[in-house]
Design an enzyme around this catalytic site. Structure first.
Site, short mmCIF file in Angstrom:
data_model
loop_
_atom_site.label_atom_id
_atom_site.label_comp_id
_atom_site.label_asym_id
_atom_site.label_seq_id
_atom_site.Cartn_x
_atom_site.Cartn_y
_atom_site.Cartn_z
N ARG A 128 0.83 -1.20 0.00
CA ARG A 128 0.00 0.00 0.00
C ARG A 128 0.87 1.25 0.00
NH1 ARG A 128 -3.20 -3.74 2.51
NH2 ARG A 128 -5.04 -4.16 1.23
N ASP A 157 -0.27 -6.30 -3.47
CA ASP A 157 -1.70 -6.13 -3.22
C ASP A 157 -2.27 -5.37 -4.40
OD1 ASP A 157 -4.28 -5.81 -1.74
OD2 ASP A 157 -3.04 -6.52 -0.08
N HIS A 229 -6.94 -9.78 -4.41
CA HIS A 229 -6.05 -8.61 -4.27
C HIS A 229 -5.10 -8.53 -5.47
CE1 HIS A 229 -7.24 -7.34 -0.24
NE2 HIS A 229 -7.30 -8.62 0.10
N ASP A 292 -6.69 -14.35 1.38
CA ASP A 292 -7.70 -13.62 2.16
C ASP A 292 -8.58 -12.76 1.24
OD1 ASP A 292 -5.28 -12.04 1.72
OD2 ASP A 292 -6.28 -10.47 2.86
N GLU A 293 -9.78 -12.50 1.71
CA GLU A 293 -10.69 -11.52 1.11
C GLU A 293 -10.84 -11.73 -0.40
OE1 GLU A 293 -10.06 -7.84 4.24
OE2 GLU A 293 -8.79 -7.90 2.46
N TRP A 360 -6.25 -13.92 11.48
CA TRP A 360 -6.38 -12.48 11.70
C TRP A 360 -7.75 -12.10 12.21
CZ3 TRP A 360 -9.65 -9.04 9.10
CH2 TRP A 360 -10.32 -9.52 7.99
N TYR A 385 -3.21 -5.64 15.40
CA TYR A 385 -3.18 -4.81 14.20
C TYR A 385 -2.77 -3.40 14.61
CZ TYR A 385 -4.97 -7.89 10.54
OH TYR A 385 -5.10 -8.88 9.59
N THR A 436 -0.60 -0.46 5.82
CA THR A 436 -0.09 0.89 5.62
C THR A 436 -0.96 1.78 4.73
OG1 THR A 436 1.31 0.19 3.77
CG2 THR A 436 2.28 0.12 5.99
N GLU A 437 -2.25 1.47 4.60
CA GLU A 437 -3.11 2.40 3.86
C GLU A 437 -2.99 3.82 4.42
OE1 GLU A 437 -5.48 -1.54 3.69
OE2 GLU A 437 -4.06 -0.55 5.02
#
Length: 530
Positions: A128, A157, A229, A292-293, A360, A385, A436-437
């Site tokens: 990110r 990502d 991602h 993930d996601e 997570w 986190y 790190t967004e």
């Protein structure tokens, strides 16, 4: 000392170390690296004598300081390295500064020590926001000071690809940068800075980083997050996607529908990338596959992918995702490397038994993974986190939510007492995550990580933080000052660390935990039988 040793006993005598101290014995190199600020010299007989003791574990050590000097017994190179780190912490904080000609009194002590967990990790998202090699080397040094030994680098990502590929050069030529970044707190409506952002590590950089880390008893764990991602990968090679449509490197945060195809060309592509990573980093016992996601809609809508799934005898896209990740884990195993995944991949089922799971979304799913026989590294959103703010004060810099405090981290138990003995045995470690967004620079990395990572180090090494942790941390901050770490002060941010005015209200971390707990229960109810 942080982390606290298993046994520390004061002795009546003491000793004085000086610049140019001599070190002798079996494991001289490890001690010299740990005490590089002293530049200790090898000799036939030294003020620091280090010997290998085969009766100790690889990371275990005994340290004795008396009037005749310093004696170290260690099970292996890592044990000698950690003994020297403990020796350094016996000195005043000023010893962490470069001070030519200085001498330092060392109190007489006997320390016997070994870590509770083998995996003592820290995760940094460089996708990110990119952080150059110098920041990675500095972070490795800080991890080593705190006896942390796994650096998990999130290398790809939707928002960026961060490593050179000679086999697929468009990855670093196209996918390593984006034209702008989202700057808003919430995801809607979007606001942007219109400033290009990018960067990547060359394979030579990775080789240097890997060697530098190993010298300090740190293992780099690279993550190539698949099959979701995937916007950045598909911006370079759209043919690897489920639809073949063009993509851009994503300039906003959040989850995208971009997904790699599970067909054989994608597996060939990723195994080539693995070979490049492993060849550059050197000894790499773990590779993180993400998992993930993942939004599976494009797989379900593709006749070609549906036909491929049916040819494998699989009934659902979820089963195909599990097959895909297992195929990649098999490829890593052929190369002597274990796969690591986020917990959604476990819920999908069919993992290799040696795959390590990072839960997570909470330790409930971690317990299920441990009960199924998987090794687990504890990584729950709360309290690990570190992109969450450390208080709900409006002065805090922009974060994804609040609040996770030093005390919350110190109170964490990676292997809870209520678990069975067999389940606890599968908890091999604990790891803090920094996404790190909302971490645009190295100063913010310092602010987010420290001193919460000090509490993480204590829990990872000792298994829990003792009641005097707060007092020891207050003293330890002097060492961080000497090392130039811009940590968050206990009383709140310095004026230059504060959030700009008009900060929107943040999401409470407990509300997030309630949501992801519901997610894991919903996912478990639909998990296929394996």
């Amino acid at each position: 000392m942080i982390p606290r040793p298993e046994l520390l006993r004061d002795l009546s005598s003491s000793y004085t170390l000086t610049q140019g101290t001599t070190v002798s014995g079996d494991l001289v190199d490890a001690v010299r690296v740990a005490l590089s600020r002293f530049d200790p010299l090898p000799g036939d007989s030294g003020e620091i004598d280090v010997r290998r003791d085969p009766g100790l574990g690889e990371e275990a050590y005994r340290l004795t300081v008396g009037s005749r000097g310093v004696e170290i017994a260690a099970g292996g190179r890592a044990g000698a390295f950690y003994a020297a780190q403990s020796l350094h912490q016996l000195l005043p904080p000023a010893s962490y500064r470069f001070s030519p000609g200085a001498s330092w009194p060392v109190p007489g002590v006997r320390i016997e020590d070994a870590p509770r967990f083998a995996w003592r990790g820290l995760h940094l998202d460089v996708a990110r926001h990119f952080f150059p090699k110098r920041e990675i080397l500095r972070l490795i040094d800080l991890m080593a000071t705190h006896k942390l030994n796994r650096l998990h680098l999130h290398l790809v990502d939707d928002q960026g690809w961060r490593v050179e590929s000679r086999a697929y050069p468009l990855l670093h030529e196209v996918s390593s940068h984006r034209p702008r970044s989202a700057t808003n707190y919430h995801r809607e409506p979007e606001a942007y800075d219109d400033v290009p952002h990018g960067g990547y590590y060359t394979l030579d950089d990775l080789a240097e980083m890997g060697a530098y880390a190993r010298a300090r008893c740190v293992t780099i764990v690279p993550e190539i997050d698949v099959p979701g991602h995937a916007s950045a990968i598909l911006a370079a090679y759209p043919s690897l996607g489920a639809t073949g449509e063009p993509y851009d490197v994503l300039d906003r945060w959040g989850i995208s529908s971009a997904i790699l195809s599970p067909l054989p060309p994608t597996v060939e592509f990723l195994t080539t990338i693995f070979d490049e990573l492993l060849g550059a980093l050197g000894e790499t016992p773990y590779v993180h596959l993400g998992g993930d996601e993942v939004v599976l809609d494009h797989w379900a809508a593709s006749p070609e992918i549906v036909a491929y799934r049916e040819s494998l005898g699989l009934d659902t896209s979820g089963e195909l995702q599990a097959w895909f990740l297992r195929r990649l884990a098999d490829a890593l195993a052929e190369r002597g490397t274990r796969a690591v995944v986020w917990d959604e991949a476990f819920v999908s089922g069919a993992l290799r038994q040696d795959t390590i799971v990072m839960p997570w979304r909470g330790m409930n799913v971690g317990r299920r993974a441990a009960a199924a026989g998987h090794d687990v590294v504890a990584t729950p959103v709360f309290p690990l986190y570190f992109d969450y703010a450390e208080s709900s004060s409006a002065d805090e810099p922009m974060a994804i939510g609040d609040a996770t405090t030093v005390e919350d981290v110190a109170a964490f138990r990676p292997a809870p007492d209520e678990w069975t003995e067999e389940e606890r045995a599968h908890v091999i470690g604990v790891q803090g995550q920094l996404w790190t967004e909302r971490v645009p620079d190295a100063r913010t990395v310092d602010y987010r990580l420290w001193p919460r990572t000090c509490a993480l180090a204590e829990v990872a090494w000792a298994g829990s933080a003792s009641g005097d942790f707060g007092d020891r941390l207050a003293e330890h901050l002097g060492r961080l000052d000497a090392l130039g770490v811009e940590y968050r002060p206990a009383g709140g941010p310095h004026p230059w660390q504060r959030r700009r005015p008009h900060r929107p209200s943040a999401t409470r971390v407990m509300d997030v935990m309630a949501r992801i707990d519901a997610m894991t229960h919903d996912a478990e109810s639909t998990r296929p039988s394996v």
